[in-house]
Design a protein around this motif. Structure first.
Motif, short mmCIF file in Angstrom:
data_model
loop_
_atom_site.label_atom_id
_atom_site.label_comp_id
_atom_site.label_asym_id
_atom_site.label_seq_id
_atom_site.Cartn_x
_atom_site.Cartn_y
_atom_site.Cartn_z
N GLN A 116 0.84 -1.19 0.00
CA GLN A 116 0.00 0.00 0.00
C GLN A 116 0.87 1.25 0.00
OE1 GLN A 116 -3.26 0.07 2.73
NE2 GLN A 116 -3.92 2.12 2.12
N ILE A 117 0.47 2.22 -0.79
CA ILE A 117 1.18 3.48 -0.88
C ILE A 117 0.27 4.57 -0.29
CG2 ILE A 117 2.33 5.12 -2.41
CD1 ILE A 117 2.52 2.84 -4.46
N GLY A 118 0.63 5.10 0.85
CA GLY A 118 -0.18 6.13 1.48
C GLY A 118 -1.36 5.56 2.25
N GLU A 119 -2.31 6.43 2.54
CA GLU A 119 -3.47 6.06 3.33
C GLU A 119 -4.62 5.61 2.43
OE1 GLU A 119 -3.25 5.95 6.64
OE2 GLU A 119 -1.17 6.60 6.40
N GLY A 120 -5.76 5.31 3.06
CA GLY A 120 -6.95 4.90 2.33
C GLY A 120 -7.39 3.51 2.72
N THR A 121 -8.69 3.30 2.65
CA THR A 121 -9.28 2.01 3.01
C THR A 121 -10.23 1.58 1.90
OG1 THR A 121 -9.16 2.56 5.36
CG2 THR A 121 -10.60 0.73 4.73
N PRO A 122 -10.10 0.36 1.38
CA PRO A 122 -10.97 -0.05 0.28
C PRO A 122 -12.40 -0.33 0.74
CG PRO A 122 -9.61 -1.89 0.99
CD PRO A 122 -9.13 -0.69 1.75
N VAL A 123 -13.35 -0.04 -0.12
CA VAL A 123 -14.75 -0.38 0.11
C VAL A 123 -14.99 -1.75 -0.52
CG1 VAL A 123 -17.14 0.21 -0.43
CG2 VAL A 123 -15.50 2.02 0.14
N GLU A 124 -15.58 -2.67 0.24
CA GLU A 124 -15.83 -4.02 -0.27
C GLU A 124 -16.67 -3.97 -1.54
OE1 GLU A 124 -17.50 -8.39 1.23
OE2 GLU A 124 -17.72 -6.63 2.50
N ASN A 125 -16.21 -4.67 -2.57
CA ASN A 125 -16.87 -4.74 -3.88
C ASN A 125 -16.95 -3.38 -4.58
OD1 ASN A 125 -17.24 -7.50 -3.66
ND2 ASN A 125 -19.32 -7.32 -2.84
N GLY A 126 -16.11 -2.44 -4.14
CA GLY A 126 -16.06 -1.15 -4.83
C GLY A 126 -15.34 -1.27 -6.16
N ASN A 127 -15.60 -0.34 -7.06
CA ASN A 127 -14.92 -0.32 -8.35
C ASN A 127 -13.41 -0.26 -8.15
OD1 ASN A 127 -17.43 -0.23 -9.62
ND2 ASN A 127 -17.43 2.01 -9.74
N ILE A 128 -12.68 -0.90 -9.05
CA ILE A 128 -11.22 -0.96 -8.97
C ILE A 128 -10.63 -0.57 -10.32
CG2 ILE A 128 -9.24 -2.50 -8.62
CD1 ILE A 128 -11.02 -4.27 -6.88
N ALA A 129 -9.49 0.12 -10.27
CA ALA A 129 -8.73 0.43 -11.49
C ALA A 129 -7.33 -0.12 -11.34
CB ALA A 129 -8.69 1.93 -11.73
N VAL A 130 -6.72 -0.49 -12.47
CA VAL A 130 -5.34 -0.93 -12.47
C VAL A 130 -4.66 -0.38 -13.72
CG1 VAL A 130 -5.92 -3.11 -13.62
CG2 VAL A 130 -3.76 -2.92 -12.35
N PHE A 131 -3.42 0.06 -13.55
CA PHE A 131 -2.64 0.45 -14.72
C PHE A 131 -1.24 -0.13 -14.56
CE2 PHE A 131 -1.78 3.70 -11.61
CZ PHE A 131 -0.51 4.21 -11.87
N GLY A 132 -0.62 -0.46 -15.68
CA GLY A 132 0.65 -1.16 -15.63
C GLY A 132 1.68 -0.60 -16.57
N PRO A 133 2.59 0.23 -16.06
CA PRO A 133 3.70 0.69 -16.89
C PRO A 133 4.67 -0.45 -17.16
CG PRO A 133 3.37 2.13 -14.96
CD PRO A 133 2.60 0.86 -14.73
N GLY A 134 4.83 -0.79 -18.41
CA GLY A 134 5.74 -1.86 -18.82
C GLY A 134 6.29 -1.53 -20.18
N THR A 135 6.21 -2.47 -21.12
CA THR A 135 6.60 -2.17 -22.49
C THR A 135 5.71 -1.05 -23.03
OG1 THR A 135 7.25 -4.47 -22.81
CG2 THR A 135 6.92 -3.13 -24.79
N GLY A 136 4.43 -1.12 -22.68
CA GLY A 136 3.48 -0.05 -22.97
C GLY A 136 2.80 0.33 -21.67
N LEU A 137 1.56 0.83 -21.77
CA LEU A 137 0.80 1.19 -20.58
C LEU A 137 -0.60 0.58 -20.69
CD1 LEU A 137 0.44 2.80 -17.93
CD2 LEU A 137 -0.29 4.75 -19.33
#
Length: 317
Positions: A116-137
């Motif tokens: 975890q980076i910084g503060e914050g608490t997840p909401v159960e079944n809340g929307n999620i985003a993911v991004f992945g810097p690699g060869t592309g994004l």
């Protein structure tokens, strides 16, 4: 008992595993170049695990999956999903984009598999985003529906790069001069690190000494190059702003996750950077994103775990 397998297929490696109740096991990695086609590689896995007879599978692959015919972007393999299912003698076969698998891994990762980076608490079944810097994004959202988790596909890595501070403006101008357009992928990827480094070096009238992103990050971590340090620092800031935008786009109360192999190489640096500050720096909407947690994926098998979660959701045992 029904035996199921999952595969994570990239341009260089293919990793396969057996699906278990708790996750995956019997992970084996092969070189794609050693096999003429995908079916031959998977059959080798079946041969290497003769104690199991597999009847269901899910393949996460690094290319668009838009129909029956799948053609890899960075490798020569191409196949028909219907034909592959028959060749492997399976009752169920799912072929999904690799970032769809990454997204499906997020709800099943525990605190030992993320940082975890910084503060914050997840909401159960809340929307999620993911991004992945690699060869592309790569960018993906996932949301809970009445039939389970559903990914929302898109090409978020190719949106416009929006400068936030004066250093960003320097980078934006460099990208405009080089490519006639500044996209997010051109700053948040392996070549993005190189673009940032070149932009800052050019602006400072400094010699461009490095051409490999790994050399830039290594010199930054060792504090041996001021431009490299500034490059990685700005890379973290840019990721923070982008992550905050994803949180605003779809109320990602379940969290925003960073995947890909680049950021994990300097996890401690990222935690102490301005990433979280830029994530929360949304003016009058800062209160909106502040409770949303941000994470770095530390689980190396998250692609296989996501394919496993997808397979379990779409089949019966």
């Amino acid at each position: 008992m029904t035996q199921r397998f999952v595969a994570d297929v990239g341009g260089t490696n293919i990793r396969l595993a057996r699906v278990t109740e708790k996750g995956v096991d019997n992970i084996i990695k092969y070189q794609c170049r050693d096999f003429a086609s995908l079916d031959v590689a998977i059959k080798q896995y079946f041969t290497d695990l003769p104690q199991y007879t597999f009847s269901q599978g899910c393949i996460a692959i690094a290319c668009p999956v838009l129909g029956d015919e799948v053609v890899m972007t960075n490798h020569s393999w191409a196949f028909s999903q219907r034909a592959l299912k028959k060749q492997l003698n399976l009752s169920h076969l799912f072929v999904i984009n690799d970032f769809t698998a990454v997204a499906h891994s997020l709800p099943v990762l525990d605190s030992t598999q993320v940082i975890q980076i910084g503060e914050g608490t997840p909401v159960e079944n809340g929307n999620i985003a993911v991004f992945g810097p690699g060869t592309g994004l790569g960018v993906e959202h996932i949301t809970m529906t009445s039939s389970g988790w559903q990914t929302l596909d898109g090409e978020g890595g190719h949106v416009d790069f929006a400068p936030v501070d004066e250093v960003d403006v320097v980078i934006w101008r460099y990208l405009q001069s080089q490519f006639a357009r500044a996209s997010a992928e051109e700053v948040m990827s392996g070549r993005g690190i190189l673009n940032i480094y070149r932009a800052l070096a050019t602006d400072a009238n400094a010699t461009v000494r490095f051409s490999d992103p790994a050399d830039i990050t290594e010199n930054a971590m060792q504090g041996q190059c001021d431009i490299c340090v500034r490059t990685v620092s700005q890379f973290c800031r840019i990721m923070g702003s982008f992550a905050g935008n994803l949180a605003l786009n779809m109320a990602t109360t379940g969290g925003v996750f960073i995947g890909g192999g680049i950021a994990l190489r300097f996890a401690d640096y990222l935690k102490s950077s301005d990433f979280r500050q830029r994530f929360e720096d949304k003016g009058q909407m800062s209160h909106y994103v502040k409770p949303i947690p941000t994470y770095l994926i530390a689980e190396p098998d998250h692609g296989l775990l996501g394919a496993s979660a997808y397979l379990k959701q779409h089949t019966a045992s």
